[in-house]
Design an enzyme around this catalytic site. Structure first.
Site, mmCIF file in Angstrom:
data_model
loop_
_atom_site.group_PDB
_atom_site.id
_atom_site.type_symbol
_atom_site.label_atom_id
_atom_site.label_comp_id
_atom_site.label_asym_id
_atom_site.label_seq_id
_atom_site.Cartn_x
_atom_site.Cartn_y
_atom_site.Cartn_z
ATOM 1 N N ASN A 10 3.156 7.068 -10.669
ATOM 2 C CA ASN A 10 4.474 7.374 -10.114
ATOM 3 C C ASN A 10 5.347 7.794 -11.293
ATOM 4 O O ASN A 10 5.760 6.958 -12.091
ATOM 5 C CB ASN A 10 5.050 6.141 -9.411
ATOM 6 N N ARG A 89 2.333 9.623 -6.417
ATOM 7 C CA ARG A 89 3.510 9.666 -5.565
ATOM 8 C C ARG A 89 4.235 10.981 -5.843
ATOM 9 O O ARG A 89 4.573 11.281 -6.984
ATOM 10 C CB ARG A 89 4.446 8.503 -5.879
ATOM 11 N N HIS A 178 11.236 7.513 1.019
ATOM 12 C CA HIS A 178 10.650 6.168 1.150
ATOM 13 C C HIS A 178 9.585 6.109 2.256
ATOM 14 O O HIS A 178 9.255 5.036 2.750
ATOM 15 C CB HIS A 178 11.734 5.107 1.458
ATOM 16 N N ASN A 209 17.357 -0.282 -5.509
ATOM 17 C CA ASN A 209 18.356 0.535 -6.189
ATOM 18 C C ASN A 209 18.597 1.816 -5.398
ATOM 19 O O ASN A 209 19.709 2.312 -5.307
ATOM 20 C CB ASN A 209 17.898 0.861 -7.604
ATOM 21 N N GLY A 210 17.516 2.337 -4.807
ATOM 22 C CA GLY A 210 17.621 3.359 -3.784
ATOM 23 C C GLY A 210 17.410 2.661 -2.451
ATOM 24 O O GLY A 210 16.520 1.823 -2.327
ATOM 25 N N ARG A 239 24.229 5.079 -6.128
ATOM 26 C CA ARG A 239 24.517 6.209 -5.237
ATOM 27 C C ARG A 239 25.499 5.788 -4.153
ATOM 28 O O ARG A 239 25.428 4.685 -3.623
ATOM 29 C CB ARG A 239 23.229 6.728 -4.593
ATOM 30 N N GLY A 329 13.174 -4.367 -3.048
ATOM 31 C CA GLY A 329 13.591 -5.450 -3.934
ATOM 32 C C GLY A 329 14.732 -6.290 -3.394
ATOM 33 O O GLY A 329 14.690 -7.520 -3.429
ATOM 34 N N ILE A 330 15.773 -5.639 -2.849
ATOM 35 C CA ILE A 330 16.898 -6.367 -2.274
ATOM 36 C C ILE A 330 16.522 -6.925 -0.909
ATOM 37 O O ILE A 330 16.798 -8.088 -0.591
ATOM 38 C CB ILE A 330 18.141 -5.456 -2.162
ATOM 39 N N GLY A 331 15.872 -6.115 -0.101
ATOM 40 C CA GLY A 331 15.502 -6.548 1.245
ATOM 41 C C GLY A 331 14.577 -7.747 1.250
ATOM 42 O O GLY A 331 14.672 -8.617 2.119
ATOM 43 N N ASN A 333 14.327 -10.049 -1.285
ATOM 44 C CA ASN A 333 14.770 -11.187 -2.090
ATOM 45 C C ASN A 333 16.196 -11.659 -1.853
ATOM 46 O O ASN A 333 16.530 -12.788 -2.213
ATOM 47 C CB ASN A 333 14.602 -10.852 -3.577
ATOM 48 N N GLU A 384 3.758 0.114 -1.731
ATOM 49 C CA GLU A 384 3.538 1.556 -1.729
ATOM 50 C C GLU A 384 2.282 1.929 -2.519
ATOM 51 O O GLU A 384 1.564 2.865 -2.135
ATOM 52 C CB GLU A 384 4.765 2.257 -2.318
#
Length: 398
Positions: A10, A89, A178, A209-210, A239, A329-331, A333, A384
């Site tokens: 990637n 990717r 994604h 982050n995205g 963003r 990562g956010i979803g 943790n 992924e």
């Protein structure tokens, strides 16, 4: 354990992430991250058996040098001869590619043709492809596109309310990103819940982050929040997500900013970072919000509110809501973000199970709503790399 392993790459403009996977078991035997590529202090960090070490790339500080260093590391561990194929990717396949594909010179030309749709990402992806072809001579390479899963979007979902000539001439439409993550999570959520994916109306939020969100019904994507580029939609790390397009003319007239400056601001200086004036890292913002920092508290609230609004709109696209899945990562943790989102969605009958929400962190899947909720909210860690490995193995005949 399979005798043939899959190398997944990637590539970013100045970075390269790599992982060697056993496609049968899903085990990661080696991973790496090259950073500061094209700079004199470029380096690559390897992780094997839980131990990390760093290699300087001063003699060849580019993607080819990083892949060459990776090959040397594989030789040290006797893994080089076991690599059967390489999966890449690729961010945008535009309207050209609706599935993963074995890379040929014609496919390379197709990826190049899509550069205007992903000017920062596709050129870097091509650098990784060329480096792999040069270092791992003779091995099949496979492209797995972020946009492919979204090819099922109906015309009314991908069409912008702009003159149609712009679509015909330049391909100006919504593409989404994604997709590899969504494909994995849709399958895994159905498996985890013991249900048929084709019978579920799912909304999946990939938050990192995205960040983006997608509606999946009958196993196919019906809509998603990112559009022509990864800037549209949710609030992200740096963003902005959705803004009034007139922000360009407003800032040109009032702040003397040009198109490049405004675009740079929207992509790199906005989102959680811009609102909080602290950081783009959700963990830092949560910690500071807990201490009472007003900017951090506002950033979390805007992030969660925008996300909750999008859940409602994606439920329309899915034809209802059976499952809300959090990933990324956010979803995966941030039980804080998930709790706020479920709070906004309580009127839909989604009731948080606070303990389950707290427990579903650090790689743990789990249902985080109560048994009497009208739909299930679930945390599903994405993978992924494994999805790319599966596609690569299948197309390479391994």
């Amino acid at each position: 354990m399979s005798n043939k392993l899959i190398l997944v790459l990637n590539c970013g403009s100045s970075s390269l992430k790599g992982a060697v996977l056993d496609n049968d078991s899903g085990d990661v035997l080696l991973s790496c991250l090259a950073e500061k590529l094209s700079l004199s202090d470029a380096y690559i960090t390897f992780k094997v058996n839980g131990e990390k070490h760093k290699v300087e790339l001063a003699d060849n500080p580019n993607h080819t040098g990083a892949v060459a260093a990776l090959m040397e590391e594989l030789k040290k561990h006797g893994l080089d001869s076991r690599i059967g194929a390489i999966g890449h990717r690729v961010v945008s396949g535009g309207e050209l590619y609706s599935d993963s594909i074995v890379i040929t010179e014609e496919v390379v030309a197709g990826i190049e043709k899509c550069i205007p749709l992903a000017p920062l990402h596709n050129p870097a992806n091509l650098l990784g492809i060329r480096a792999a072809q040069d270092i791992f001579k003779g091995l099949p390479n496979v492209a797995v596109f972020d946009t492919a899963f979204h090819h099922s979007l109906p015309q009314h979902a991908y069409t912008y309310a702009l003159p149609r000539e712009l679509y015909r001439k330049y391909g100006l439409r919504r593409y989404g990103f994604h997709g590899t993550s969504y494909r994995y999570v849709a399958d895994e959520a159905a498996r985890f819940l013991g249900k048929d994916k084709n019978q579920l109306r799912m909304v999946i939020a990939h938050l990192g982050n995205g960040a983006s969100i997608a509606a999946v019904a009958n196993g196919k994507c019906q809509d998603t929040s990112m559009g022509l580029t990864p800037l549209e939609g949710l609030v992200m790390g740096t963003r902005s997500g959705d803004v009034d397009p007139s922000v360009f003319s407003f800032l040109a007239e009032n702040a003397g900013m040009d198109i490049k400056q405004v675009t740079d601001m929207l992509n790199k200086k906005s989102g959680l970072l811009g609102i909080s004036e602290l950081s783009s890292d959700c963990r830092v913002i949560e910690e500071e919000a807990g201490k009472g920092h007003e900017g951090a508290k506002l950033a979390l609230e805007v992030f969660a509110y925008r996300l909750a609004k999008y859940v409602g709109s994606m439920a329309v696209a899915a034809g209802g809501l059976d499952v809300l899945a959090f990933t990324g990562g956010i979803g995966e943790n941030s039980n804080v973000i998930r709790s706020k989102v479920l709070g906004y969605l309580n009127f839909l009958g989604l009731k948080e199970d606070a303990k389950a929400n707290e427990d579903a962190r650090f790689g743990n899947s789990g249902v985080i709503t109560t048994a009497d909720s009208s739909a299930q909210a679930v945390v599903i860690p994405t993978n992924e790399e494994l999805m790319i490995a599966h596609d690569t193995a299948k197309l390479s005949g391994l």
